[in-house]
Every structure is written in C-alpha cells, then in structure tokens.
Scaffold this active site. Sequence first.
Site, PDB file in Angstrom:
ATOM      1  N   TYR B 109       5.470  -0.895 -10.196  1.00  0.00           N
ATOM      2  CA  TYR B 109       5.702  -1.343  -8.822  1.00  0.00           C
ATOM      3  C   TYR B 109       6.852  -0.525  -8.251  1.00  0.00           C
ATOM      4  O   TYR B 109       7.857  -0.279  -8.916  1.00  0.00           O
ATOM      5  CB  TYR B 109       6.087  -2.831  -8.789  1.00  0.00           C
ATOM      6  N   GLU B 197       5.761  -0.303   0.293  1.00  0.00           N
ATOM      7  CA  GLU B 197       5.438  -0.930  -0.983  1.00  0.00           C
ATOM      8  C   GLU B 197       4.278  -0.193  -1.634  1.00  0.00           C
ATOM      9  O   GLU B 197       3.230  -0.021  -1.022  1.00  0.00           O
ATOM     10  CB  GLU B 197       5.071  -2.396  -0.755  1.00  0.00           C
TER      11      GLU B 197
END
Lengths: 291, 389
Positions: B109, B197
């Site tokens: 991530y 993101e």
Amino acid sequence: MAILVGRETRLITIGYTGKQGTFHSLQSRDYGTQFFGGVTPGKGGTTHEGFPVFNTTHEAVNKTGANAAMIFVPPKAAADAILECVDSNIALVVCITEGIPILDMVKVRKAMMGSKSRLIGPNCPGIITPGECKIGIMPGHIHMPGRVGVISRSGTLTYEAVYQLTQREIGQSTCVGIGGDPVAGTNFIDVLELFQKDPDTDAVIMIGEIGGQGEVDAARWIQKNMTKPVVSFIAGASAPKGKRMGHAGAIISGGDDTAEAKFKILEQCGVTISRSPAELGAKMQSVLNRR
Amino acid sequence: MNVHEYQAKELMRKFGIKVLRGKVAKSVGEAVEGAKSLGGNVWVVKAQIHAGGRGKAGGVKLAKSLDEVKSHSEAILGKTLVTHQTGPDGKKVQTLLIEEGCKIEHEYYLGIVLDRSKGKLTFIGSAEGGVEIEKVAAETPDKIIKVAVDAAAGYSPYIGRKLAFAMGMKGDVVKDALTFFEGLYNLYVNCDCTAAEINPLVVTATGDVLALDAKLNFDDNALFRHPEIEALRDMSEESKEELEAHEYDLSYISLDGNIGCLVNGAGLAMGTMDIIKLFGGSPANFLDVGGGATKETVEKAFTIILRDPKVKAILVNIFGGIMKCDIIAEGIVAAARSLGIKVPLVVRLEGTNVALGKKILGDSGLQIIAADDLSDAAKKVVEATKGRR
C-alpha cells in the site's frame, strides 16, 4: 486587552480598495479599531475613503506603524499576500480569504515557522475583542465586552454562540475564528493557551467541526493544562461520511474525526459538551454559576 | 475533484510511474479490440467509476481468453455497482479499462495525504497491500509506516529509503520503488492533489514496481492552475444538483431526510442539520448560501431544495454577518412568488439588517412560520413535517 487584539492594535488592510476590503475596513474603523489604510499594488500614493493606499506591505508598515493586517485578496494571490505580511514582520495577520489552494498553505505554514508573525485563518471570520478592536467580517453589534473567550472553526456558528452569550449578558473577552481550512495558521491549542494565560478570560467556548484532529488534540491539551472551564460544540453529527460539508476541512475520513468521537474525547477530558448548537449560552451560564 | 483510474494512470505515466498497459473501452466491441491489441493471454476488465470497493461489487474481473473479455465486459458495462463508497443508489458503469495481466509477487500500500496537525504532506506505506488500509491501521498500526515531507525541502531520497526498507523491500526493487515514490510526490505537488492512493502497489515476478490501482483526488481550489486536470472531469459521475448549485456559489449536498435547509455558513449549516436531528427530524440537504448571496441565488437555492420530492418542510436559518437578512428575505419572497412554495416554511433571521428582513417578510403576506431562535426554529420545522409524511 484580552488576547491578540485590543486598543493598541494598529490595522491595515491588504486588498484595501476592493469592494469587500473597503466595506470591512470601514466597518472595523467604525467599531473603534485603529485603522491606517492599506495596500493595493499599483494604487500606491492615492487616498481611498480618507485613508492612504500603498503599493507594498513594507511601505505601509513603515509609514503607519501597523502591527496587524487583514487580508481580503482573491484566493490565487492570498498566499503571496500572507508571505508579504510575514516578510514585513507584522505581528498579527488575519486572512479572511476563502478557497486558497491547500498546498499554498502548506508552504506558507512552513515559511511562518520562526517568523515574527502569527496568522489567523485563512477562511475565517477574523478576531474581535469586544468594545476595543474588530478585525474581520463578524457583525460587531452582537458582541459585548466581558470575560468569556470564544474559539471557532466556523463563522456564522461563532455568531450564533456569541449572540447566545450576549443575550444572557455574558460578555466576551476575545472571539477568534481560526477558520475552516485543513491547514490553518493558528490552531485551537494556540488560542486555548493564550486564554489560559489571559487574566481577562474566565472560561472558553470552543466550537469545532467534523474532520481533522484539532479538537481531539485540544481536548487532551485541556485535560493537562487548562484550569479554566471549556464548553464545546462540534458541528456535523448528522453529516454523512466522505462528503465535504462546505468547508474544505469538514470531511469525515473515518476514524477519530467524527462529531461523536470528538464529543466523547472532549467529555473524557473534562470539557462540558453541548450537543445542541442552541445550548452553548445556557451551558456556559451554568458553568459560570457553578464557580 | 475525482478522476477515473485510467485517467489517473495516464497522469502517472507522465511522472515516470510504471503502470500496466491498458485500453479504455466504452463498448464490448472496443473492449475485445483493446484486449487483442494489448496481446498476451490474460487481461483484467475493470469498471471505471468514481468509487472504491469495485472488486467486491463485481466490477473487476480476470479474463483468460478473449471470449471471457467479451462476457465480463457484457456483464460489467451498463451495470450499476453498489460499493461502500457509492451510496445505496450505486454508480452506473459507462467505461471500462482493459489491462494486460501480470504475475504479482507482492502487494503493498502506498499513499500520500496531508497531515493536518503538522501541515505537512506525509507518505503512508505498508507491506499489507490490496486490502482495506483503514482496517490494517486499526488492527495492526505498527504495519503502517508514515514519513512526513518537509514543505521547503520537498522529496528527498532518504524518505523513499525509509519507506522501502520499512515496507520490507529488497535489492533492485528498492531502486525502482524510489523512482516510483518520487514520481508520485512530484505528481502530487505539481497537480495539487488532495490525496493519492496506490492500493495495491505491486512488485511483479519480473521485478517491476508498478501501480495496479490508482486513486487521485485534486484540490478544487487549485483547478484554476490546472486546466488539463479540470478537463478530466466526468460530469456523469457528479450530482447534477450539486454542480448546478456550485455554479451559483451555493454549496449543496443532498441527504436522505425530508426537511430542506437553507443556511448561511458551513458550520451553521451543519449545526442546523444537527439540531433538526436532535428534535427528531431529518435534514433533506446541506445548503450553505455563502456570504455573497443575492436575491437570485437565494431563489436558486429554493429551486434546488424544492426539486427534491422528499422535502416536506423548509427551514431557513440565517445569521447575517456579511450576508444581510434583507437580501435573504427578498430572495424568499421572490422564490415564493415564482415557485409557489407549498410546504411549510420556517424562517429564523438574526444579525445584520434583521429588522428590515423581518419587515420584508411581514409585508409580503406569505405564510411563514417565524422562529425566535435556533431551537424554536428546529422544533417548529420538525412539528411542521409531522402529519405530512
């Protein structure tokens, strides 16, 4: 003087000759603020509404001895105007402008570290010490000199709280709108600290919103450092997650930034909470009566 | 402002960030053609909507033949996806992204957000990619790595190294990851993002570091300096009412309740919604008329509120500062005349020019329920909706 502004404040306006700049400068003057003119690049040397206009903030400060500036320039140029005030060593810079790009404010905040200036705002109603000095767009007549400090992220909600206090004849020492943007010059703790030290303030109303950690940090600070009572309301209990509620800063990202989470932590830290925005005056009254 | 995944990836390519090759398709035919031109024997068919959680909702499917590309595209295109981010009405899929497949070695991530309390941009990394990062943060906070970036110095390679090593990357992967991190930071600051993101960022079997998914948000207040990003706006993804309101400098958000709200100031608008709930009612919308409203914008605000068939009563709550009560009153009268407001209207005015505002309303002969203060206003408007359900 309560905190930050008072009779000795000497104000100039950046973006003075614009419509809003003119109107609110004169309103501040009429309220009793010492006003000395302002800055509009290119109009230096002229007179506007009886006050001098300067090309640069430096010149304005040198000629007038100003120690406070109120900024009314459009969002594109607002960061630049703040930086010019900082470079001119103005002690208090109040930026009313709404809609400044966030990354502009990230840079401004960095540039202000170690400087001689304090920034209030942006995207805020300003600051007022009732009966002495008004810098900003708040209606002066609803205020009343007294001993309760007010801090808020919202403009009209501050007026609401002030009005409730004044109706109960509870005066205010200073009311500070810190603004609704994600990056602000002054945060809750900065102002709470000033109120805690201020001999003219007995208690504080703190009005927060959903989004961000400012209220939570403030709650923890209050628990450790504040001996004066604080009454608080957090707007946005009914706001859905992920929707930006007008203010750039008022958006729930999931976590501690909901109204419910903030109310809970505030209460745990000894703050008197008001779940209704209409009860702030009454809650403050009962807190003061208890003392 | 949001953009689609395929738009985000095009931008990322420009900043030297590796993404898989892909083709955008608006029809099943285009999807199959796209897959053919990409070549290979594995593709991913991805719904392009402005919301996360697409995979779980059936909007992302692996295809192992052109026939499967066709059948998946038929299934997804035109379908309404409901995810945890779309709201109950969901979002209709009008565009697909067909991407080449890749063999994933590890999923990470990576995000950049603003740390508001520090006023700094902050990288967030985790070796736990491909899952909900909020869950990882809540359950295993030590698996989340945060590195703040100094606003004056900007990105520096140590930031990338700190992230990469803490995320457990090794060897040549670290070097490629640094290029990726720097590229994303440059994109963020050059395009005025408010969030970036990458979930997941993957390392492939061949050692490539690339973005499998991408979500970028942009600062509306900075779009004036990014016409190329403004051009990416997909009107069909945004609420018509919210866009229309925006044109008039009104800030409007539609909600589920039946009490229309017209308020000045975002904080007071939220506070008004809150107090309606405290009195047992439910707001139909958030609406901030702002400080610069005119008679016309107030009229427009009523038009937008009344278009919602759920609205059974309206509460106007104005605390005049810059906004003058007489302007609001004139707007109310004009709206009542032109629109014929048939639901109960509760009005609370206070602040600048309040006496004049009340006089205008009084002289208009309109059926208005006047309220003395905020509590009184909320109580009256909730009562007005009862028996009208």
